[in-house]
Design an enzyme around this catalytic site. Sequence first.
Site, short mmCIF file in Angstrom:
data_model
loop_
_atom_site.label_atom_id
_atom_site.label_comp_id
_atom_site.label_asym_id
_atom_site.label_seq_id
_atom_site.Cartn_x
_atom_site.Cartn_y
_atom_site.Cartn_z
N GLU A 183 41.03 35.16 -3.73
CA GLU A 183 41.01 33.96 -4.58
C GLU A 183 41.71 32.79 -3.91
OE1 GLU A 183 38.47 34.59 -7.37
OE2 GLU A 183 39.71 32.80 -7.48
C1 LIG Z 1 39.62 43.37 -1.09
C2 LIG Z 1 39.00 42.02 -1.08
C3 LIG Z 1 38.26 41.59 -2.16
C4 LIG Z 1 37.64 40.33 -2.14
N1 LIG Z 1 36.83 39.95 -3.19
C5 LIG Z 1 36.06 38.84 -3.06
C6 LIG Z 1 35.03 38.54 -4.00
O1 LIG Z 1 34.86 39.23 -5.01
N2 LIG Z 1 34.24 37.46 -3.77
C7 LIG Z 1 34.39 36.66 -2.68
O2 LIG Z 1 33.64 35.72 -2.53
N3 LIG Z 1 35.37 36.90 -1.77
C8 LIG Z 1 36.20 37.97 -1.92
N4 LIG Z 1 37.17 38.25 -0.99
C9 LIG Z 1 37.37 37.32 0.12
C10 LIG Z 1 38.68 36.56 0.04
O3 LIG Z 1 38.66 35.64 -1.01
C11 LIG Z 1 38.91 35.93 1.43
O4 LIG Z 1 39.23 36.99 2.32
C12 LIG Z 1 40.02 34.90 1.42
O5 LIG Z 1 39.64 33.78 0.66
C13 LIG Z 1 40.39 34.42 2.84
O6 LIG Z 1 39.27 34.18 3.63
P1 LIG Z 1 39.15 34.85 5.08
O7 LIG Z 1 39.41 36.31 4.91
O8 LIG Z 1 37.88 34.46 5.69
O9 LIG Z 1 40.36 34.25 5.89
P2 LIG Z 1 40.36 32.88 6.72
O10 LIG Z 1 39.78 31.79 5.88
O11 LIG Z 1 39.79 33.12 8.04
O12 LIG Z 1 41.93 32.62 6.86
C14 LIG Z 1 42.73 33.27 7.85
C15 LIG Z 1 44.15 32.68 7.78
O13 LIG Z 1 44.13 31.28 8.08
C16 LIG Z 1 44.69 30.53 7.01
N5 LIG Z 1 43.92 29.30 6.84
C17 LIG Z 1 42.58 29.16 6.76
N6 LIG Z 1 42.26 27.87 6.59
C18 LIG Z 1 43.40 27.18 6.56
C19 LIG Z 1 43.72 25.81 6.39
N7 LIG Z 1 42.78 24.87 6.20
N8 LIG Z 1 45.03 25.46 6.39
C20 LIG Z 1 46.00 26.38 6.56
N9 LIG Z 1 45.75 27.69 6.70
C21 LIG Z 1 44.47 28.09 6.71
C22 LIG Z 1 44.61 31.43 5.79
O14 LIG Z 1 45.61 31.13 4.83
C23 LIG Z 1 44.80 32.81 6.41
O15 LIG Z 1 46.17 33.09 6.54
C24 LIG Z 1 37.83 39.47 -1.02
C25 LIG Z 1 38.61 39.90 0.06
C26 LIG Z 1 39.17 41.14 0.05
C27 LIG Z 1 39.96 41.60 1.27
#
Ligand SMILES: Cc1cc2nc3c(=O)[nH]c(=O)nc-3n(C[C@H](O)[C@H](O)[C@H](O)COP(=O)(O)OP(=O)(O)OC[C@H]3O[C@@H](n4cnc5c(N)ncnc54)[C@H](O)[C@@H]3O)c2cc1C
Length: 594
Positions: free
Chosen positions: A442
């Site tokens: 989220e």
């Molecule tokens: C168990 C699980 C359930 C999930 N359920 C859902 C679901 O039901 N539906 C859905 O759509 N998604 C779901 N997700 C996805 C989840 O919402 C994302 O993993 C999360 O939003 C982060 O995206 P990412 O993993 O691509 O990380 P990234 O966006 O690649 O981020 C990596 C790191 O970089 C940081 N970062 C990224 N951009 C910035 C910025 N602009 N400024 C500063 N820091 C930044 C982040 O804080 C993080 O620490 C789920 C994930 C998991 C693991």
Amino acid sequence: MAEYKAPLQDIRFVMNEVFEAEKLWGSLAGTQDVIDMETADAILEEAGKITASLIAPLSREADEEGCHFDNGKVTVPAGFVDAYKTFAEGGWSGLTGNPVYEGMGMPKMLGAQYEEMLYSADISFGLYVCLTSGAALAIDAHASEELKQKYLPKMYSGEWTGAMDLTEPHSGTDLGMIRTKAEPNADGSYSITGTKIFITGGENDLTDNIIHLVLAKLPDAPAGSKGISLFLVPRNSVDDNGVVGENNNVTCGSIEHKMGIKASGTCVMNFDGAQGWLVGEVNKGLLAMFTMMNYERLSVGIQGFAAAERSYQNAREYALDRIQGRAATGPVNTEKQADPIIVHADVRRMLLTMKAYTEGSRAFSTYVASYLDIAKFSDDADQIKHANAMIALLTPIAKAYMTDRALDSCVAGQQVFGGHGFIREWGQEQLVRDTRITQIYEGTNGVQAMDLMGRKVVANGGKLYELFASEVKEFIAAESDNPALASKLDQLSAALDRLTEATEYVIGATQGDADAIGAAAVEYLDLFGLTAYGYMWARMVAKAAPKVEEDVFYANKLKTANFFFSRLLPGTLSLLEAIKSGSEDTMALEAENF
Ligand SMILES: Cc1cc2nc3c(=O)[nH]c(=O)nc-3n(C[C@H](O)[C@H](O)[C@H](O)COP(=O)(O)OP(=O)(O)OC[C@H]3O[C@@H](n4cnc5c(N)ncnc54)[C@H](O)[C@@H]3O)c2cc1C
């Protein structure tokens, strides 16, 4: 693990006494005739029973077993299907749903308490139910009448579950990069093609249909986040009579093997020309999704402290039972070789920290929920505007601060058990594993902090912040003669001054420093959260103090408040110092030298 007991006395205290649910609901046009206190109390009582007796006992084995994937089908752990059926029959999925489409229309302040109990019993199980409610909420707010009539009654009744499909392999935080396509069809529907990952409950065997809310882009959409639209895509087609038909080209490619919430299926979902319908306006998908997200973000915050409550219940029982060492002041339990570990100041520090944060979180989530109720059920335009502004400001704090303190609390609960907290038998390690994800999904907590500081504070020159600060100042002025609060109001006032100083500093610092927001955002959110909890604890003291003679519960509340004010709130000092150090040291090291 100790048997879960719903903390109904504290829930009632917060909802009924601190936030005066009866007065609030009685004053709102949309709740006046919908809910009375007797019904609300019966719902709390029943929620406490069903979560403790039906769901909590499944949690440990469900974690051991996890979900199964076989040839596109996902099977949830044993016992979940039957428990879900019983749960759905109780109408819980539609508790806060719109009565026009057969929801129960209950306010969020009540829904928040039920969600806490549900998540304390098991976060994985709760996700299947609460994501359905969240998806239904977005449909209710933005979909056409036809879609609402077709889908909402079945989602409220729990006959169908819901899922939220945003994330793609190359696009998580930055949703502007999504590649899923929506091609318009002649009949007004769209063909959706693309792959989503990490979709909670995307496929499961609880029900005979799953309603996906999918973010996708039309062929001529503007680049980035301004070109995202939202679509309702059922896994199986549904005819005009509501009968479920063939698979709608929506399939699950695999499920993830992960650290926690193992009983919640986290799915790769493939949409291969699936038929979908627009929800809200073209290219305004993120806006529509945000309706759901404000609720979901509060819901994720609740997940966190619900697990912390469970961890506290376990740790308290263990600390009273486990004997090791002697009290510093001399033996307490002379019959035995050692005293229970609750005699040790450090064990008490851990338990009280958990208790102070968890009860503070319960109050804070109820506080945010009260604004969600005002925004939804009031008929006064000014009141709605004010409530929406407060929701915008407080939502990132509810999500990030509640879950950060929740993980701290779960780790503290594990620590109370010593080595026994690290092994599976006692359940503490599961709570740590399950809670960790709440800081990530989220929108990561780091991104919540950027949202708070960037969009909600700096972007409007601190206007939203002023609303919060004025509310706290009004409370301080109104209680200035209250002897129970005397020194606490000084401490709260000092914390608010620090937050105001930090707010002015960050608004100024961002003028000439592009990294100022990113560097200070997490400490700023922590300072805001801690000060807001100071406000929550002061409000709790105001209600508990006159009743200390009535019940030991109120006296205990004051003792926990004393701990919060003396041991936790002073953290605002170091946070302010860190914020004021600027971004220079954070940005100094060259990327290749990390
Ligand atoms: C168990 C699980 C359930 C999930 N359920 C859902 C679901 O039901 N539906 C859905 O759509 N998604 C779901 N997700 C996805 C989840 O919402 C994302 O993993 C999360 O939003 C982060 O995206 P990412 O993993 O691509 O990380 P990234 O966006 O690649 O981020 C990596 C790191 O970089 C940081 N970062 C990224 N951009 C910035 C910025 N602009 N400024 C500063 N820091 C930044 C982040 O804080 C993080 O620490 C789920 C994930 C998991 C693991």
